[in-house]
Scaffold this active site. Structure first.
Site, PDB file in Angstrom:
ATOM      1  N   HIS A  65     -13.130  19.941  -0.218  1.00  0.00           N
ATOM      2  CA  HIS A  65     -13.548  18.574  -0.550  1.00  0.00           C
ATOM      3  C   HIS A  65     -15.060  18.453  -0.327  1.00  0.00           C
ATOM      4  CE1 HIS A  65     -12.411  14.474  -1.346  1.00  0.00           C
ATOM      5  NE2 HIS A  65     -12.946  14.026  -0.228  1.00  0.00           N
ATOM      6  N   SER A  85     -15.326  11.799  -3.586  1.00  0.00           N
ATOM      7  CA  SER A  85     -14.223  11.245  -2.815  1.00  0.00           C
ATOM      8  C   SER A  85     -14.095   9.738  -3.076  1.00  0.00           C
ATOM      9  CB  SER A  85     -14.439  11.572  -1.333  1.00  0.00           C
ATOM     10  OG  SER A  85     -13.232  11.416  -0.623  1.00  0.00           O
ATOM     11  N   ASP A 136      -9.110  21.770  -2.975  1.00  0.00           N
ATOM     12  CA  ASP A 136      -9.161  20.436  -2.363  1.00  0.00           C
ATOM     13  C   ASP A 136      -7.747  19.939  -2.104  1.00  0.00           C
ATOM     14  OD1 ASP A 136      -9.717  17.886  -1.521  1.00  0.00           O
ATOM     15  OD2 ASP A 136     -11.227  17.508  -3.061  1.00  0.00           O
TER      16      ASP A 136
END
Lengths: 798, 798
Positions: free
Chosen positions: A520, A369, A489
């Site tokens: 995610h 991320s 995601d």
């Protein structure tokens, strides 16, 4: 269970013997042994908890060697080892369970079913036993780690802790071994001086860097560094972020050309801190322990682990800028220090310099991320010393995170989040109340400038977003890139990784990609794939220059199947030229044969107030209604059922001709797999809490795996896209739009890698308000789609 | 956040000074200091990561001392410490967050709101600073541990690792400190010889015992043992258990008196193993690490941690018997060894004896569910050395786990599970395939005997269940008992703990009970209660005989409120005489005024096939339909809305007069809190994954807390009960029943401790098939309830 291993390096017999000798399995005496004797000799070396005669006896009597006889019995009868015996005992060593995972009468069947690496030879010669045993050490146990790592977690390598620093690290099958004592790790802190002054206090921003390195570095061993730039790891301001979240209960409006907002600027600092001395000894230790379990795994295998939260975080200077060039510079400042190109100090005041004298200068970056995003940003600078990044679920352009084609767009699950919200959330200087007190006003002022610059009013691409787009600099990348992304995601979306993957195609660096079925998430503790081994092979090669042929051994693209659990396949391309298929939108659904027609269909975006409120509160209710009900707020197009399984790959492209009843509007699309089936659960299932040991008496991880949901579902959304009808040509530029004006546009949907099972249908749903991601105006706007000029293309269908 | 601490011991000033001196906060020099100087002196002692002048300076500038000034600024101005300054700095030390948890202008307000222990004195004298600092060290941080434990996890106690064994352990405020080096813990294995031969091999069953003890025990320190008997911790046979699970798609039938089945018996072993020698050194180490985090916490605080899975588990002899007297004897055999009353060997073959020479002989038992059950069973033997048990969610009679009032009854969530299934699931000798091979047939035979003896046909209480009922032996208990149970535990139900609580009332032992709002969970990592401190205080008292008045300091009963999160209150009784309330069942609902009436209501247990199948597959759908819809398969009775909040306590008792249309039947009841409100989530929310450190560089735990669900719900089931209409007088004896015969019965529902909020109603639902727990016959049976003779009593309503 099915095992998928990609990181086993084929090695020569010579290398096998050398490595087994290094581990104590072979020595001067073992040359004399028969195949069977050698097998028992190897087995005896796995008696770690009780190596006495009694312990060995207990093992022999507790282990089954044939469907009827224990090892003790076979040994008493002097039976020679056979392939079946080897496999049956190996299944037990690998923690598979009798009658559950294997039938003791047919170990070879289980061996194939579980997909354990095939034994190549008959086992009548010592050389064949050596081959088989070496391969077994590389083979994964039922608990998701290689047998050598399983032995490691039982203390097998503890005697090697005593090896002199000059003889470390050790590698086995091209991968680093855990020969560094976790109880002797050194944890220390330095403060790197950047060339920035983002908090405008007249001083260069110092950033705190946390280091974990093995004790052997104090004895002359220079090692590479694995660095995670995590704006989160000094804490977050969740309540503040929630308070700052923007309302999405706003209407879309007509856009007229206007001046772009200014972007915030920072002063250029003039002078460096003077140096009051130098030292090789850090002053501050660190209590906080590494939290990315992949890093924990590496920390005992000859890699220094580095964390830095960067500018605007607790114990550092500066402001949080959410992806700006300043944040990138702060990120690479740490690499420059590790590489000997930049200064750091032992504390914030005394100006005593300390170098990364223990570091070889080779650096990798890891993280998911925002963390992977900063790794990507760092790589696009071409900074010296950064040999590779493993970027997981990373952003390559922030515009595509918070905007899309001229629209304000929320990351899935976070309506109203924006760059300023994330900056506030990660500005952990709040955690030191005294420090925060002095920068509070200035940072609030900066947040307001940022809010203007990011421009929620138009949703257009502008200088603010241009600053936060790393893609134009992909060409500067010098590091080899490993990417990991979840095919589900909706937070960091698939076009983020696809752009990077595509951008790397013609560069002289290696690129690897793993696409999994998660949202995610991290995938380093999954049972069915040897991801940790993949990373180990990769980093041993990139950082330690081990000649393990990682570029060739590892496939370019590994994708997890979405129909059959525990199935991972490799390929070398995401899109394959010559395999495109096109479907026209018709009143009968999606049809491959194009038909000239003036047919059109309409939908209206306005909902009854009750329904609007329900959908606003519960986007999942809207989602189901959208794709499974006949409704007035969308139109659906489906293919007939497919007879065969299909693999759909690449970036779907939708071309639409339409009119809208007012002078503004947005078109949204979802691509849907229709068909009743037990699909994967949204989140992985915990198989064994804290069951994965990352070393001996060291950190652990939770073993996980994707499993099928208990109940069937009727559909799965596999892609989507949104566009402002006034940004038909560019997200940076406003197109005219009048009520009733017929316009044509092409919308790229999120990239896919999807297995559409036989009997399923592919569906396309067109609508406007996306309750998960867009603003929610609930305005009476009618959209009319001209079917004759509307079609969908999927670039690769196999 | 709200803090609830029950384990702070009030101590004398003398003791405070002695303990602070022991920790290095006070010394010869500190007598000379003013209050303000002493405060800075204490603060300086918390500089662990960087104790240098620079580190101290960083702390002073980063900490706010007033709403406008940092500590550095106050110090420069020579401001004396005030109560506000002390509190504001303390809030920061305790990890509370500015503007989120406290307003820096009003630290006293936050102090009260968060429920931090009140400072008693003005802080103008050194003695008052000593008091306040001592209390602060006992006070919980935002992260769910005392400040002294938070300092510990940052390395504060590391210098004390070096103290000689004779000076350990150390206690602070009556609780043991983590002064034992986790990297030096000794892990070893012995095999205890029992007096059993449950696998009928002619040899006494040996059971494997895993020990973790501090290195100081090798230097003469004798310590007590915390022992967890866990049949699960050598692995489980989940697939086998699933296969053996019984069908619940069966009809209830009429019962006629019949002979009771035989119960399985085991041979009595005649001779002990001979001893071939003695040693003080164990031979086998253990790789497996303790998994109950409470034990991990204790392991570095001067308690040896003992695990044993007992008979019928991996590396041990014998059979799994699911709660039989043999299993109890195997459980206490370990205590007898720890107490010097029984032999153990270093391995399974050499017959070398080894004693628990490092053990003081004092033993506690811990663990939840089956583990807590074995602790309870052990306590009811009165075995010497067992000083206390902390039994969490423990069974006190297996009949009430798998049966109820003449019915086969599943633990919530596990339809079809039974004693034989659990025995098979926990028979981990399967994990050694060679060992399993030799006992497989005999164990299967035993399971079949067990299946007959447990008698699913009648569901009656018989000798099999009598053997597994520990309640008649509560009178033998010598140990002090701490019980923990979830008020929403439908697996091990509330009557299990209530029976033990009641049974202990008149015994000369201490009893403590914590009732929480969870289901079948551990609570040792909850933020809002100092459960770990409670256990520490308790065990320091019971095992180390620390004179900390644990019996008086700790309330007898602590219950978590179900309406307001983070609220725990203490009382001394579950039921309070004189507070009973009674409601008659009427056509208008539950009414307190009794009315003579011949009214009756009926329901029929048969459902349309579709609905039956849906309910069978998804018991939660049935549950909602049952209590929220008008339906023909139940009847509902509700009170009017209550004007005031009520606390409902004890075992509700339902008296019913009814007829049934056939010659068999079962009556089920649920007690429901009706009212729309945001209730607690079913499972605790993870606040901080691995955020709770149990020592310095030692094991961690996930910090958790119950939070309110995002959305309101309309009801919550607070109690329930079931009875076979042919077991109206006793679960051991069959009553006659004819179609249409009017019968009266009294049914005890599960005990409650429930806060019924003002505006809510209390509801009673009567029905027959419970899709969560009973068999599912789907038979057309009509039940007619005679309202005039039916009523509900709750023993304590306040």
């Amino acid at each position: 269970m099915k095992n998928n291993q990609f990181a086993i390096q084929p090695v020569s017999t010579h290398q096998k013997i050398a490595e087994l000798t290094q581990l104590g399995f072979l020595d001067d005496q073992t040359d004399q042994l028969t195949a069977t004797e050698l097998w028992y000799h190897f087995l005896r070396h796995t008696m770690l908890e009780n190596p006495s005669e009694a312990g060995w006896h207990a093992f022999l009597t507790q282990t089954l060697a044939t469907s009827d006889l224990t090892l003790a019995e076979c040994r008493a009868q002097q039976r020679p080892v056979s392939r079946h015996m080897f496999q049956l005992v190996a299944l037990q060593l690998l923690a598979f369970e009798v009658d559950v995972d294997y039938d003791p009468a047919h170990p070879d069947v289980a061996w194939r079913t579980i997909q354990l690496p095939a034994l190549e030879h008959a086992l009548d010669q010592p050389a064949a036993i050596i081959d088989a045993w070496y391969l077994l050490l590389c083979t994964h146990t039922k608990n998701g780690q290689s047998f050598i790592d399983a032995l490691t977690s039982r203390g097998f390598l503890v005697p090697l802790y005593q090896l002199p620093a000059t003889q470390k690290p050790l590698f086995f099958n091209g991968k680093a071994l855990a020969v560094f004592d976790p109880t002797q790790l050194i944890n220390e802190v330095v403060y790197v001086e950047t060339d920035l002054d983002t908090d405008s206090d007249g001083q260069r921003d110092l950033i705190k860097v946390e280091i974990t390195r093995p004790a052997e570095t104090n004895d002359g061993l220079q090692i590479p560094a694995v660095y995670t730039a995590s704006p989160y790891n000094q804490g977050t301001n969740d309540a503040w972020g929630e308070k700052m979240t923007h309302s999405v209960a706003t209407k879309l409006t007509h856009k007229d050309p206007q001046q772009q907002p200014d972007i915030p600027a920072f002063p250029t600092p003039t002078s460096h801190r003077s140096t009051q001395g130098e030292t090789t000894t850090a002053e501050e230790t660190v209590h906080h322990q590494a939290t990315y379990t992949l890093n924990n795994y590496l920390a005992v295998r000859g890699f220094a682990i580095i964390y830095s939260a960067g500018i605007g975080t607790k114990d550092s200077d500066g402001f949080q800028t959410c992806g700006s060039p300043e944040q990138t510079l702060a990120t690479i400042a740490v690499i420059e220090w590790l590489n000997g190109q930049r200064r750091a100090f032992t504390n914030r005041t005394d100006q005593i310099e300390i170098s990364a004298w223990w570091c070889s200068g080779n650096v990798a970056m890891t993280g998911r991320s925002y963390l992977g995003t900063l790794a990507t940003a760092a790589a696009t600078t071409g900074v010296t010393g950064l040999k590779t990044i493993i970027s997981e679920a990373a952003i390559s352009s922030w515009y595509d995170y918070y905007r899309e084609n001229g629209l304000v767009m929320a990351p899935g699950g976070f309506p109203g989040e924006d760059a300023d919200v994330l900056a506030a959330e990660t500005f952990s200087r709040t955690k030191n109340a005294g420090d925060y007190h002095h920068v509070q006003a200035a940072f609030n002022d900066y947040l307001q400038q940022m809010a203007r610059a990011m421009d929620r009013a138009t949703g257009n691409y502008n200088d603010f977003w241009r600053q936060r787009n790393y893609r134009p600099n992909i060409k500067n990348i010098q590091a080899d890139i490993m990417m990991v992304h979840g095919l589900n995601d909706w937070n960091v979306k698939l076009n983020q990784v696809k752009s990077l993957w595509d951008g790397l195609a013609d560069l002289p660096v290696a690129r690897k990609l793993v696409l999994h079925q998660g949202q995610h998430i991290y995938i380093n503790a999954f049972r069915s794939i040897d991801f940790t081994d993949i990373v180990n092979l990769w980093l041993s090669n990139k950082l330690w220059q081990v000649d393990n042929h990682a570029n060739d051994v590892l496939p370019d693209l590994i994708a997890q199947d979405n129909v059959v659990p525990e199935t991972w396949t490799s390929t070398d391309q995401w899109e394959q030229p010559g395999h495109a298929r096109q479907w026209q939108l018709t009143t009968d659904g999606l049809r491959e044969r194009a038909v000239a027609t003036t047919d059109s269909v309409t939908f209206n975006d306005q909902l009854p107030v009750d329904q609007f409120q329900t959908f606003s509160r519960q986007p999942t209710v809207w989602q189901t209604a959208l794709v499974t009900t006949n409704n007035a707020f969308s139109c659906q197009f489906k293919t007939p059922q497919f007879k065969d399984d299909l693999l759909l790959q690449g970036t779907p492209e939708l071309t639409v001709s339409l009119t809208v009843s007012v002078d503004h509007g947005m078109l949204s699309a979802q691509l849907v797999d229709y068909g009743t089936a037990r699909r994967f659960n949204v989140s992985p299932t915990m198989l064994n809490r804290q069951g994965l040991e990352l070393g001996y008496h060291w950190q652990k991880d939770d073993l996980r795996e994707f499993t099928l949901a208990d109940r069937p579902s009727d559909y799965h959304v596999i892609s989507f896209g949104h566009i402002n009808l006034q940004n038909r040509h560019s997200s940076a530029q406003i197109d005219a739009l009048a009520a009733g004006q017929r316009v044509a546009l092409t919308l790229k949907l999120q990239p896919i890698f999807h297995h559409l099972a036989a009997g399923h249908r592919l569906g396309l749903v067109l609508f406007s308000t996306d309750f998960g991601m867009t603003v929610r105006g609930n305005e009476a706007i009618t959209y009319r789609i001209e079917l004759g000029e509307s079609h969908l293309v999927i670039p690769t269908v196999r």
